[in-house]
Scaffold this active site. Structure first.
Site, PDB file in Angstrom:
ATOM      1  N   GLN A  93       9.773  -6.111   1.652  1.00  0.00           N
ATOM      2  CA  GLN A  93       9.189  -6.894   0.570  1.00  0.00           C
ATOM      3  C   GLN A  93       9.550  -6.286  -0.781  1.00  0.00           C
ATOM      4  O   GLN A  93       9.614  -5.073  -0.943  1.00  0.00           O
ATOM      5  CB  GLN A  93       7.667  -6.963   0.717  1.00  0.00           C
ATOM      6  CG  GLN A  93       7.036  -7.957  -0.232  1.00  0.00           C
ATOM      7  CD  GLN A  93       5.627  -8.332   0.180  1.00  0.00           C
ATOM      8  OE1 GLN A  93       5.219  -8.101   1.311  1.00  0.00           O
ATOM      9  NE2 GLN A  93       4.882  -8.906  -0.735  1.00  0.00           N
ATOM     10  N   SER A 120      10.238  -0.908   6.148  1.00  0.00           N
ATOM     11  CA  SER A 120       8.957  -1.584   6.332  1.00  0.00           C
ATOM     12  C   SER A 120       9.165  -2.928   7.030  1.00  0.00           C
ATOM     13  O   SER A 120       9.572  -2.966   8.191  1.00  0.00           O
ATOM     14  CB  SER A 120       8.259  -1.746   4.969  1.00  0.00           C
ATOM     15  OG  SER A 120       6.962  -2.285   5.109  1.00  0.00           O
ATOM     16  N   LEU A 121       8.926  -4.032   6.358  1.00  0.00           N
ATOM     17  CA  LEU A 121       9.160  -5.364   6.905  1.00  0.00           C
ATOM     18  C   LEU A 121      10.546  -5.479   7.543  1.00  0.00           C
ATOM     19  O   LEU A 121      10.724  -6.133   8.582  1.00  0.00           O
ATOM     20  CB  LEU A 121       9.011  -6.397   5.785  1.00  0.00           C
ATOM     21  CG  LEU A 121       9.602  -7.792   5.991  1.00  0.00           C
ATOM     22  CD1 LEU A 121       8.841  -8.520   7.078  1.00  0.00           C
ATOM     23  CD2 LEU A 121       9.588  -8.570   4.693  1.00  0.00           C
ATOM     24  N   ARG A 143       1.291 -10.653  10.183  1.00  0.00           N
ATOM     25  CA  ARG A 143       1.227  -9.403   9.413  1.00  0.00           C
ATOM     26  C   ARG A 143       0.929  -9.695   7.948  1.00  0.00           C
ATOM     27  O   ARG A 143       0.071  -9.070   7.328  1.00  0.00           O
ATOM     28  CB  ARG A 143       2.566  -8.671   9.558  1.00  0.00           C
ATOM     29  CG  ARG A 143       2.715  -7.331   8.848  1.00  0.00           C
ATOM     30  CD  ARG A 143       4.134  -6.847   9.100  1.00  0.00           C
ATOM     31  NE  ARG A 143       4.396  -5.490   8.674  1.00  0.00           N
ATOM     32  CZ  ARG A 143       4.963  -5.142   7.528  1.00  0.00           C
ATOM     33  NH1 ARG A 143       5.300  -6.091   6.650  1.00  0.00           N
ATOM     34  NH2 ARG A 143       5.201  -3.880   7.227  1.00  0.00           N
ATOM     35  N   HIS A 171       0.922   0.282   3.124  1.00  0.00           N
ATOM     36  CA  HIS A 171       1.254   1.609   3.660  1.00  0.00           C
ATOM     37  C   HIS A 171       0.301   2.712   3.194  1.00  0.00           C
ATOM     38  O   HIS A 171       0.730   3.796   2.809  1.00  0.00           O
ATOM     39  CB  HIS A 171       2.708   1.960   3.326  1.00  0.00           C
ATOM     40  CG  HIS A 171       3.685   1.012   3.924  1.00  0.00           C
ATOM     41  ND1 HIS A 171       3.882   0.892   5.279  1.00  0.00           N
ATOM     42  CD2 HIS A 171       4.496   0.081   3.347  1.00  0.00           C
ATOM     43  CE1 HIS A 171       4.775  -0.057   5.517  1.00  0.00           C
ATOM     44  NE2 HIS A 171       5.162  -0.560   4.365  1.00  0.00           N
ATOM     45  N   GLN A 228       2.937   1.360  11.481  1.00  0.00           N
ATOM     46  CA  GLN A 228       3.618   1.064  10.217  1.00  0.00           C
ATOM     47  C   GLN A 228       2.686   0.475   9.164  1.00  0.00           C
ATOM     48  O   GLN A 228       2.882   0.649   7.960  1.00  0.00           O
ATOM     49  CB  GLN A 228       4.764   0.086  10.503  1.00  0.00           C
ATOM     50  CG  GLN A 228       5.690  -0.182   9.354  1.00  0.00           C
ATOM     51  CD  GLN A 228       6.479  -1.460   9.558  1.00  0.00           C
ATOM     52  OE1 GLN A 228       5.953  -2.550   9.429  1.00  0.00           O
ATOM     53  NE2 GLN A 228       7.757  -1.318   9.894  1.00  0.00           N
TER      54      GLN A 228
END
Length: 318
Positions: free
Chosen positions: A12, A94-95, A119, A203, A252
């Site tokens: 993102q 991440s994503l 998510r 996060h 995560q």
């Protein structure tokens, strides 16, 4: 491209207006199909969101996440189907780890799309409950920023969210605590502190409350063992098997992104070339600044995609 290549998938923040318009125009039978199938799977107008909508439509995290994933999957399909793309080392920020798992055969594309949609919804729910923020800190060692976050703990929760490169670390948490940590970082000699335009405190421990609900979603999906090397952004180490991949996606949510470690692990496995697959060039910048002498490529626009397809037809990625 005969060198060992790390295929990197963005997260993102990489979204932009019309980010897949050139893909639909130049590759309608591959990219167009992927976006249409993702649209059908979710009931979201992803084709429109990724090709004609303005930037504001992509701001909510529950929209941005599936849109970025769908665009990255569309690029991946173009490289696979039109150029024989065969990645052997993959990682996602991440994503982006969801796209990396699709590329390695761990997740099906449509399980990945559904998981990412959920998510995003769960993360958005946290953002509605908590006044959160994220800020990038430049020019301080990560260890010093960890100390500063501990100092700011009297104001509220703030933690390191992203170890992006030696000179850039992102902090996340409650808004007042993030602001206090940014102030302390500036006083400690940080070159810059840049508030990020995000809708949730990603996060950090504030996301722990959604771990159990998301874990239930993960159990509904099949996870195969990786075909090739997948480097986890949670640990910076190789993913062992499908069960490990599932567990890491749960971790995560609240765990820091360890991109510095990802690049170090890739280097130790013989990687010399870095290919960013999806919208944006954020990961290309990290690789350029972190790895001396690295060959770095991206797929950010029509020209780069076309050039890469031509090159891959002559020499496949390994």
């Amino acid at each position: 491209m005969n060198e060992t290549t790390l295929s990197m998938f963005p997260g993102q923040g990489s979204q932009r207006a019309k980010m897949a318009a050139h893909l639909i125009q130049d590759h309608p039978w591959t990219a167009g199909r992927v976006l249409a199938e993702a649209t059908e799977a979710l009931g979201l107008p992803l084709t429109e969101l990724c090709t004609t909508a303005d930037a504001s439509a992509l701001e909510p995290t529950e929209i941005a996440q599936p849109a970025i994933l769908a665009t990255s999957l569309a690029v991946l399909a173009v490289l696979r189907e039109e150029a024989g793309y065969r990645p052997s080392v993959v990682a996602g920020h991440s994503l982006g780890e969801y796209t990396a798992l699709v590329a390695a055969g761990v997740l099906s594309p449509w399980d990945a799309v559904r998981l990412v949609r959920r998510r995003g919804e769960l993360m958005a729910a946290v953002s509605r409950q908590v006044a959160g923020a994220m800020t990038a800190v430049m020019g301080l060692a990560p260890q010093r920023i960890e100390e500063i976050c501990a100092q700011a703990g009297d104001v509220g929760l703030v933690e390191v969210a992203n170890y992006n490169e030696t000179g850039q670390t992102v902090i996340s948490g409650q808004r007042a605590a993030v602001a206090e940590a940014a102030r302390l970082a500036a006083a400690a000699g940080a070159e810059r502190t840049v508030p990020l335009k995000v809708s949730a405190p990603f996060h950090c421990s504030l996301m722990s409350e959604i771990e159990d609900e998301f874990a239930a979603e993960l159990t509904r999906c099949a996870f195969a063992d990786p075909a090739g090397l997948v480097i986890s952004s949670v640990t910076g180490l190789p993913v062992r098997d499908g069960a490990d991949a599932r567990a890491l996606l749960r971790r995560q949510l609240a765990g820091a992104v360890r991109w510095v470690d990802v690049l170090d692990t890739a280097r130790r496995h013989g990687v010399t070339t870095y290919l960013e697959i999806g919208p944006g060039r954020v990961l290309s910048g990290f690789a350029n600044r972190t790895v001396p002498g690295a060959v770095v490529r991206s797929t950010n626009d029509a020209r780069r995609v076309s050039a890469l397809v031509r090159e891959l037809r002559l020499a496949p990625v390994v």
